[in-house]
Motif scaffolding. Structure first.
Motif, PDB file in Angstrom:
ATOM      1  N   LYS A   1       0.621  -1.254  -0.358  1.00 38.42           N
ATOM      2  CA  LYS A   1       0.043   0.558   0.177  1.00 38.42           C
ATOM      3  C   LYS A   1       0.652   1.277   0.168  1.00 38.42           C
ATOM      4  O   LYS A   1       0.866   2.134  -0.983  1.00 38.42           O
ATOM      5  N   VAL A   2       1.986   1.156   0.873  1.00 36.67           N
ATOM      6  CA  VAL A   2       2.593   2.284   1.286  1.00 36.67           C
ATOM      7  C   VAL A   2       3.252   2.816  -0.381  1.00 36.67           C
ATOM      8  O   VAL A   2       3.397   3.819  -1.006  1.00 36.67           O
ATOM      9  N   LEU A   3       4.108   1.299  -0.936  1.00 30.36           N
ATOM     10  CA  LEU A   3       4.998   1.621  -2.205  1.00 30.36           C
ATOM     11  C   LEU A   3       3.464   2.153  -3.536  1.00 30.36           C
ATOM     12  O   LEU A   3       4.401   2.634  -4.390  1.00 30.36           O
ATOM     13  N   ALA A   4       2.487   1.618  -3.701  1.00 30.34           N
ATOM     14  CA  ALA A   4       1.418   2.407  -4.176  1.00 30.34           C
ATOM     15  C   ALA A   4       1.707   3.640  -3.993  1.00 30.34           C
ATOM     16  O   ALA A   4       1.614   4.350  -4.908  1.00 30.34           O
ATOM     17  N   GLU A   5       0.800   4.048  -3.584  1.00 30.86           N
ATOM     18  CA  GLU A   5       0.062   5.586  -2.809  1.00 30.86           C
ATOM     19  C   GLU A   5       1.053   6.632  -2.976  1.00 30.86           C
ATOM     20  O   GLU A   5       1.361   7.549  -3.493  1.00 30.86           O
TER      21      GLU A   5
ATOM     22  N   LEU B   1       5.007   5.939  -4.009  1.00 29.34           N
ATOM     23  CA  LEU B   1       6.245   6.089  -4.674  1.00 29.34           C
ATOM     24  C   LEU B   1       5.279   5.245  -6.307  1.00 29.34           C
ATOM     25  O   LEU B   1       5.878   5.400  -7.168  1.00 29.34           O
ATOM     26  N   GLY B   2       3.966   5.487  -6.350  1.00 29.58           N
ATOM     27  CA  GLY B   2       3.410   5.108  -7.852  1.00 29.58           C
ATOM     28  C   GLY B   2       3.898   3.445  -8.150  1.00 29.58           C
ATOM     29  O   GLY B   2       3.754   3.252  -9.453  1.00 29.58           O
ATOM     30  N   LEU B   3       4.219   3.071  -6.981  1.00 26.79           N
ATOM     31  CA  LEU B   3       4.710   1.053  -7.745  1.00 26.79           C
ATOM     32  C   LEU B   3       3.442   0.054  -7.281  1.00 26.79           C
ATOM     33  O   LEU B   3       3.006   0.112  -6.603  1.00 26.79           O
ATOM     34  N   HIS B   4       3.511  -0.598  -8.567  1.00 23.21           N
ATOM     35  CA  HIS B   4       2.448  -1.825  -8.333  1.00 23.21           C
ATOM     36  C   HIS B   4       2.554  -3.406  -8.418  1.00 23.21           C
ATOM     37  O   HIS B   4       2.104  -4.062  -7.262  1.00 23.21           O
TER      38      HIS B   4
ATOM     39  N   LYS C   1       7.979   7.275   4.115  1.00 21.84           N
ATOM     40  CA  LYS C   1       7.264   6.199   5.010  1.00 21.84           C
ATOM     41  C   LYS C   1       8.038   4.912   4.435  1.00 21.84           C
ATOM     42  O   LYS C   1       7.890   4.103   4.912  1.00 21.84           O
ATOM     43  N   MET C   2       8.910   4.882   3.914  1.00 18.97           N
ATOM     44  CA  MET C   2       9.596   4.069   3.472  1.00 18.97           C
ATOM     45  C   MET C   2      10.693   4.350   2.922  1.00 18.97           C
ATOM     46  O   MET C   2      11.129   5.787   1.677  1.00 18.97           O
ATOM     47  N   GLU C   3      11.824   4.014   3.916  1.00 18.63           N
ATOM     48  CA  GLU C   3      12.805   4.655   3.703  1.00 18.63           C
ATOM     49  C   GLU C   3      13.898   3.893   2.460  1.00 18.63           C
ATOM     50  O   GLU C   3      13.549   2.964   2.498  1.00 18.63           O
TER      51      GLU C   3
END
Length: 730
Positions: A21-25, A27-30, A167-169
């Motif tokens: 969820k963090v990666l998608a919201e 950084l746009g990574l799905h 939210k994502m180091e």
């Protein structure tokens, strides 16, 4: 062996829903493929200390640094009730303070002993004029690290530093990449084998492994070279296919009539065309005479006479029995073009009217704010063919607008229009019309090949005779307030000589754009940008009292805007205080001076565009760039660059180097921004040029790419993004 996720499988399955969820919201990574294409921004070496000296330019940005703890101390405040841990880290180039508060001070105090080396990630802030990271995340790099395996891995490797978010180091992203890296072997290679071998590029799977987990710097170089080629080549194939498809379309050849409208117009011109105008006109007329639609980009410096070149092309089409439409991005500009074109044509623009020329045609204006009767008449003139030339805004694209025989579409300031709008207007011809795209924003060759790769390019770089040079100076209003006072004296002097002036501000200031309402404007102690309404009031009460000062901005009623512009053009208004609504196409030759307030808030190319509004007559032009930024700041060096040269191509290069690529590519070609991760448009000129050649050859041999399934897959992925963005823009 664990299950290797398919490349287009959702990251939830591999990484779990919370991380996905963090990666998608953020950084746009799905998918796994998205994550594999999220490349490290740079690499830190075990023995190397990352430069802290560069952080001054990155205030409010999330950064990751590798540095060593110099000292750490706990301070108390509020009579001993509050605790604060201050840690100073150093890398040889500079020092940086980290702060931790409250109950959160004990663990870092234990972990971050002097001499400890670690990665730190956080948002760069400023406190008491010192840079600091507040509550940064950190990962120790060394024998004391709790995770021995990670420490050993870090010790023996180049450490990838990923573009991260709060939210994502970076190191968490690295662990996510580790989880999907085995699936890199399923990646489909878009490059034809002959091309890859001929250019000694490593296979895609190897490139993905080397970019994320390099053993040496040579690995990184191999991977970058290969991944740049992928991006350049797939994009150029998309453009080459578009060019190829366009070249297969039929078009009506349009040739001027001997002794017709174009000849009559040329005969009444009071000057001769520049060499550049003649050359470009020939290129255009040659294209118009073919049986396939012309697709040409005409770049020209502000004031190089693009409108005249476009008008001659439109007249040639009218001569051959067709109609020409000119699309402008704003109503002010559409009205301006309509005025200047009817003035240039004189009685030739009054075809069918009393006193008009027998050879003339009707030139109509079509904008969204026109009254119903005028609009109905304009639509009627278009459908009957009475009007040979129409100038308008997006209103031209509406379904109701029908043409008798549309032969040429001229789009002004292409960077304001997406590909879709261009196509919508072109679809109004019985057969595809010819297309001429104009821009006054000089575009370096590589950007032209990337963003406008489906167009042939012509450049007008000569200014017409009689044009005056423009002197540009920076006015440091904070350090030297008397310079600003002198600037207003210069404006008054020019007005007293019978000339006119512009004052440009970044904001309107009519309440609706109140920066207090926008938290995004909150730059700490940075004041809000200066506003048109407030500056106009200060000037009329102060340094320019007694002069006819008026305002112009985008939220005014169209009739009021037109009225102000008309009175300014007629010389009744002496000083126009405006937003960048005047940036494109406003032509008042009597204006000789422009003062740009908060000039550091504008881009380099935009300042160059604005400056082009003065010095359009025989009197010399003056442009004053007012800024409160201190002399050593990057903003001031940008302004100094604008003051130092009038060469728009040189400035657009500087602009590109200083801004993120995406801003420059913008929405001119939907889908481009999302597809360029590794390719740097300015630096990789050679790769882009070679990729264009290869792409043109590949598409000529196999337009449907039947023999290149890998390339077809990559192309579908790129165009999916393009379609997605198109739908988002609605």
């Amino acid at each position: 062996m664990e299950h290797v996720p398919a490349l287009d499988e959702d990251l939830k399955k591999t990484l779990g829903p919370a991380t996905a969820k963090v990666l998608a919201e953020q950084l746009g990574l799905h998918t796994a493929l998205d994550l594999l294409h999220h490349y490290p921004r740079r690499y830190a070496e075990r023995g190397e200390l990352t430069s802290l000296a560069e952080l001054a330019d990155q205030i409010d940005e999330h950064v990751t640094v590798v540095a060593q703890v110099a000292d750490a101390r706990i301070l108390t405040f509020n009579g001993g009730r509050g605790k604060r841990l201050e840690v100073t880290i150093t890398d040889g180039s500079g020092r940086l303070q980290l702060v931790f508060f409250g109950a959160g001070v004990h663990k870092p105090h234990k972990d971050l002993l002097p001499g400890t080396r670690a990665m730190f990630a956080g948002k760069v802030g400023m406190f008491n004029r010192k840079l600091q990271l507040s509550h940064p995340a950190y990962e120790p790099l060394g024998a004391d690290a709790s995770d021995r395996d990670a420490a050993t891995a870090f010790a023996n490797q180049l450490i990838p530093i990923y573009p991260a978010c709060a939210k994502m180091e970076s190191w968490k992203i690295a662990k996510c990449v580790d989880a999907v890296l085995p699936s890199a072997q399923d990646a489909v290679d878009p490059l034809p084998p002959a091309l890859r071998e001929g250019r000694a590029l490593v296979p895609l799977t190897e490139a993905l492994l080397k970019i994320h987990r390099p053993g040496t710097k040579a690995d990184i170089e191999d991977a970058r070279q290969r991944l740049k080629w992928d991006e350049a080549f797939v994009l150029q194939v998309a453009l080459a296919r578009r060019r190829h498809a366009d070249s297969q379309l039929p078009a009506v050849p349009r040739r001027p009539l001997p002794g017709g409208l174009l000849d009559s117009f040329d005969a009444k011109l009071p000057f001769t065309l520049t060499q550049g105008q003649q050359t470009v006109s020939k290129e255009i007329f040659d294209d118009l005479a073919t049986e396939h639609p012309m697709h040409r980009l005409l770049q020209g410096e502000v004031g190089s006479g693009k409108t005249l070149v476009a008008l001659r092309a439109m007249l040639a089409v009218v001569d051959s029995g067709g109609q020409a439409a000119m699309l402008a991005p704003t109503e002010v500009l559409a009205q301006q073009h309509h005025r200047s074109i009817t003035e240039m044509m004189g009685e030739l623009a009054e075809g069918g009217m009393l006193g008009g020329s027998d050879q003339g045609t009707k030139v109509v204006l079509l904008t969204g704010s026109m009254g119903m009767p005028a609009r109905r008449q304009a639509l009627l003139d278009l459908v009957t063919g009475e009007a040979g030339i129409v100038i308008g805004t997006h209103a031209l694209i509406e379904d109701k607008v029908q043409f008798h025989d549309l032969g040429l579409v001229v789009v002004d300031e292409q960077h304001r229009f997406g590909v879709e709008q261009r196509d919508a207007l072109r679809s109004k011809g019985k057969q595809p019309p010819h297309l001429l795209v104009m821009t006054a924003t000089p575009i370096p060759r590589t950007v032209a090949m990337t963003v406008f790769g489906d167009l042939e390019t012509s450049v007008l770089d000569q200014l017409p005779a009689g044009r005056s040079p423009i002197a540009t100076h920076v006015v440091p209003s904070k350090d030297k307030p008397h310079f600003l006072a002198r600037a207003w004296e210069r404006v008054r002097e020019e007005v007293e000589k019978g000339h006119q002036a512009y004052v440009v501000c970044p904001r309107i200031g009519d309440g609706e754009d109140d920066p207090k309402k926008k938290s995004a404007e909150d730059d700490g102690d940075k004041r809000p940008p200066l506003a048109v309404v407030e500056i106009a009031e200060q000037l009329t009460r102060g340094p320019l009292a007694g002069l006819a000062v008026e305002v112009l901005h985008g939220r005014m009623d169209p009739a009021d805007k037109d009225d102000v512009m008309r009175r300014f053009a007629a010389g009744e208004v002496k000083v126009l205080v405006a937003t960048t609504v005047i940036e494109v196409g406003v032509n008042v030759p009597n204006s000789t001076v422009m003062v740009i307030m908060d000039a550091d808030r504008f881009g380099v190319s935009q300042l160059h565009q604005l400056r082009g509004r003065v010095g359009r007559g025989s009197a010399p032009g003056l442009c004053l760039l007012v800024s409160e930024m201190h002399e050593a700041s990057p903003a001031r060096s940008r302004l100094a660059a604008v003051a130092a040269t009038l060469d728009g191509f040189e400035l657009s290069r500087i602009d590109l180097e200083q801004r993120r690529e995406g801003d420059v590519l913008g929405q001119a070609q939907s889908g481009v921004r999302s597809s360029l991760r590794m390719l740097a448009v300015i630096e990789d000129e050679e790769v882009i040029a070679q990729a264009r050649e290869e792409a043109t050859r590949v598409v000529a041999e196999d337009p449907a790419l039947e023999h290149l399934p890998g390339l077809r897959t990559a192309l579908d992925a790129l165009l999916d993004t393009e379609r997605e963005q198109y739908l988002e823009k609605g």
